[in-house]
Write a protein that holds these residues in place. Structure first.
Motif, PDB file in Angstrom:
ATOM      1  N   VAL B  57       8.486 -89.858  79.290  1.00 41.60           N
ATOM      2  CA  VAL B  57       7.421 -89.208  80.064  1.00 41.60           C
ATOM      3  C   VAL B  57       6.282 -88.858  79.103  1.00 41.60           C
ATOM      4  O   VAL B  57       6.381 -87.931  78.296  1.00 41.60           O
ATOM      5  CB  VAL B  57       7.927 -87.955  80.802  1.00 41.60           C
ATOM      6  CG1 VAL B  57       6.776 -87.288  81.566  1.00 41.60           C
ATOM      7  CG2 VAL B  57       9.061 -88.323  81.749  1.00 41.60           C
ATOM      8  N   SER B  58       5.226 -89.637  79.177  1.00 42.77           N
ATOM      9  CA  SER B  58       4.145 -89.494  78.195  1.00 42.77           C
ATOM     10  C   SER B  58       3.267 -88.285  78.466  1.00 42.77           C
ATOM     11  O   SER B  58       2.614 -87.774  77.560  1.00 42.77           O
ATOM     12  CB  SER B  58       3.316 -90.778  78.144  1.00 42.77           C
ATOM     13  OG  SER B  58       3.000 -91.235  79.446  1.00 42.77           O
ATOM     14  N   SER B  59       3.230 -87.824  79.714  1.00 46.12           N
ATOM     15  CA  SER B  59       2.454 -86.613  80.018  1.00 46.12           C
ATOM     16  C   SER B  59       2.867 -86.082  81.381  1.00 46.12           C
ATOM     17  O   SER B  59       3.430 -86.811  82.209  1.00 46.12           O
ATOM     18  CB  SER B  59       0.942 -86.888  80.028  1.00 46.12           C
ATOM     19  OG  SER B  59       0.572 -87.628  81.188  1.00 46.12           O
ATOM     20  N   LEU B  60       2.555 -84.810  81.587  1.00 50.40           N
ATOM     21  CA  LEU B  60       2.577 -84.255  82.938  1.00 50.40           C
ATOM     22  C   LEU B  60       1.158 -83.785  83.232  1.00 50.40           C
ATOM     23  O   LEU B  60       0.543 -83.061  82.448  1.00 50.40           O
ATOM     24  CB  LEU B  60       3.559 -83.090  83.066  1.00 50.40           C
ATOM     25  CG  LEU B  60       3.584 -82.448  84.472  1.00 50.40           C
ATOM     26  CD1 LEU B  60       4.077 -83.425  85.537  1.00 50.40           C
ATOM     27  CD2 LEU B  60       4.444 -81.184  84.478  1.00 50.40           C
ATOM     28  N   LEU B  91      11.018 -82.209  82.355  1.00 49.73           N
ATOM     29  CA  LEU B  91      10.770 -83.658  82.376  1.00 49.73           C
ATOM     30  C   LEU B  91      10.764 -84.260  80.974  1.00 49.73           C
ATOM     31  O   LEU B  91      10.773 -85.476  80.816  1.00 49.73           O
ATOM     32  CB  LEU B  91       9.424 -83.950  83.061  1.00 49.73           C
ATOM     33  CG  LEU B  91       9.353 -83.639  84.559  1.00 49.73           C
ATOM     34  CD1 LEU B  91       7.905 -83.610  85.032  1.00 49.73           C
ATOM     35  CD2 LEU B  91      10.172 -84.669  85.360  1.00 49.73           C
ATOM     36  N   GLY B  92      10.732 -83.406  79.961  1.00 52.24           N
ATOM     37  CA  GLY B  92      10.639 -83.912  78.592  1.00 52.24           C
ATOM     38  C   GLY B  92       9.309 -84.578  78.303  1.00 52.24           C
ATOM     39  O   GLY B  92       9.223 -85.536  77.514  1.00 52.24           O
ATOM     40  N   ALA B  93       8.240 -84.077  78.944  1.00 59.60           N
ATOM     41  CA  ALA B  93       6.918 -84.702  78.775  1.00 59.60           C
ATOM     42  C   ALA B  93       6.360 -84.431  77.381  1.00 59.60           C
ATOM     43  O   ALA B  93       6.525 -83.339  76.837  1.00 59.60           O
ATOM     44  CB  ALA B  93       5.954 -84.169  79.838  1.00 59.60           C
ATOM     45  N   ASP B  94       5.665 -85.420  76.831  1.00 64.89           N
ATOM     46  CA  ASP B  94       5.042 -85.255  75.509  1.00 64.89           C
ATOM     47  C   ASP B  94       3.989 -84.154  75.520  1.00 64.89           C
ATOM     48  O   ASP B  94       3.750 -83.513  74.498  1.00 64.89           O
ATOM     49  CB  ASP B  94       4.348 -86.554  75.072  1.00 64.89           C
ATOM     50  CG  ASP B  94       5.347 -87.618  74.662  1.00 64.89           C
ATOM     51  OD1 ASP B  94       6.524 -87.274  74.460  1.00 64.89           O
ATOM     52  OD2 ASP B  94       4.936 -88.789  74.562  1.00 64.89           O
TER      53      ASP B  94
END
Lengths: 272, 272
Positions: B57-60, B91-94
């Motif tokens: 997940v690269s972003s939220l 979500l483990g977003a970056d």
């Protein structure tokens, strides 16, 4: 009120003679002229009309559009700018406003386009100096960067202007184009006597489909004019303050009514 | 191609599950999720779906909208941002992307609105640090300054970010918003490891009536992507590169076709 000037773009459908008469009726002492209308009225007739009315010419709009890759186009642009300098001289305009032009057709080379502007100025400035005409580099809002003006900030305009004598090249501060800039007040202070023109109109949303025509009367939008005007004056600017509005609804309004609103709203720029 | 990520805004009509499946089919390794779609799918289900598919997940997207004069509204905005931090953690977003908000309704106090953003960050950052979530301040194009985002330049976003630890707050470089900036390359270099996200889409003209939806596929407009991507990488960025396009026509296109075009055009960002 005595510094209020009409930029002719605000009453786009008035001829030079009509705009001059409108200014006189409204007690407005200066006018920023546009080359299209001056061309239609004739240069000598335009100059005679403003002089007979006792009006000052606060600017001539406009030169520029320097960004061409084709050498012939580039030469044509420079020739046209020399003509604009001559016209500004004959009109006795305080400044010839320059809009740089956007990316050349098919190009994505933004640094290259910006370099073209610097090169064109190198060629034009000596001519303007000899004619005694001051050039004013106008940064346009970044949303016009692609197709109209690759000079996007006051900082950038100043960096260009500072390569030449103060009397030769200044910058144009138009609230519409620079109000958002986090660096605005620092750049206005830095500009000092390089401020060659101060123009006001308001930022309104939503923008219309034709982005160029989305400007509003002072007070109709989001801009806080008084601190910007105070900063421009604190930097040393003592010139005219042009109201320049591109807006289809304003254009469809009778000119006298537009000038009445301009006068009324000018209190928001310089609170009494 | 291995850094290409889909920002879910590009396939706005896909659910989280559909977007995840689409990425897998297209061999795209990461996805930037939006809170609306995550909310519709359920947070736990969304997290499970991306994990099951082996996606990063690269972003939220997104938190922010901090500019409220009413204390209750301000408190509600901060509470919502804390929820967004929790979601990004699960979500483990970056990065949790932050869009600051525009001028508060009826206000013309731009410096005041910008100060509100700094104040809100002061309150949110400790919470995000405890949650292990990095915040990404995204400057939006100056044409959104009035009504959407008073953070208008990378310089300004960096000045905000630099007040906090690097792991807590970075900046988002979105080509659409910053491509015009004469100071872009200097600011990217200055950003260094503060670059928390790199997003690409193209500047097309004319803008549509709904300004938000005027973005194009890479290659459809005026932006020269390769030097910007090279500068971002030279600054030390090693993360995902999200394609984020708000465009009604793109949304009306079948998602698989959109992802195919994204892959094809990614060569303009990182020439092979």
């Amino acid at each position: 009120m005595k510094r209020l000037a009409l930029n002719q773009a605000t009453t786009e459908r008035w001829t030079v003679a009509e705009a001059v008469d409108g200014c006189v009726r409204a007690g407005i002492g200066a006018i920023g002229l546009w080359r299209r209308q001056v061309g239609e009225a004739g240069l000598a007739a335009s100059a005679a009309a403003v002089r007979a009315a006792g009006l000052h010419v606060s600017s001539l709009c406009r030169g520029g559009f320097f960004t061409a890759t084709d050498p012939a186009e580039r030469a044509a642009a420079l020739a046209d700018n020399r003509r604009a300098v001559d016209e500004a001289a004959e009109l006795g305009a305080d400044v010839l406003v320059l809009v740089s032009g956007g990316l050349p057709p098919g190009s994505r080379d933004l640094p290259g386009a910006r370099a073209m502007v610097a090169d064109a100025l190198d060629e034009l400035v000596p001519y303007a100096l000899r004619a005694g005409v001051r050039l004013g580099i106008e940064p346009l809002h970044p949303m016009f960067c692609a197709d109209r003006c690759v000079v996007s900030t006051l900082d950038q305009a100043l960096n260009l202007a500072l390569r030449y004598p103060t009397e030769a090249v200044g910058v144009v501060v138009d609230t519409y184009h620079v109000w958002w800039d986090p660096d605005l007040y620092a750049q206005i202070a830095r500009a000092g006597d390089r401020i060659a023109s101060f123009q006001v109109c308001d930022w309104v949303v939503p923008l219309p489909a034709e982005m160029l025509l989305g400007r509003g009367h002072v007070g109709d939008g989001y801009i806080d004019f008084a601190p910007i005007a105070a900063a421009v004056d604190a930097a040393g600017y003592r010139g005219w303050v042009e109201v320049e509005i591109f807006n289809e609804k304003v254009w469809a309004t009778p000119g006298d009514e537009t000038l009445r609103v301009m006068r009324e709203r000018f209190d928001l720029v310089y609170p009494p």
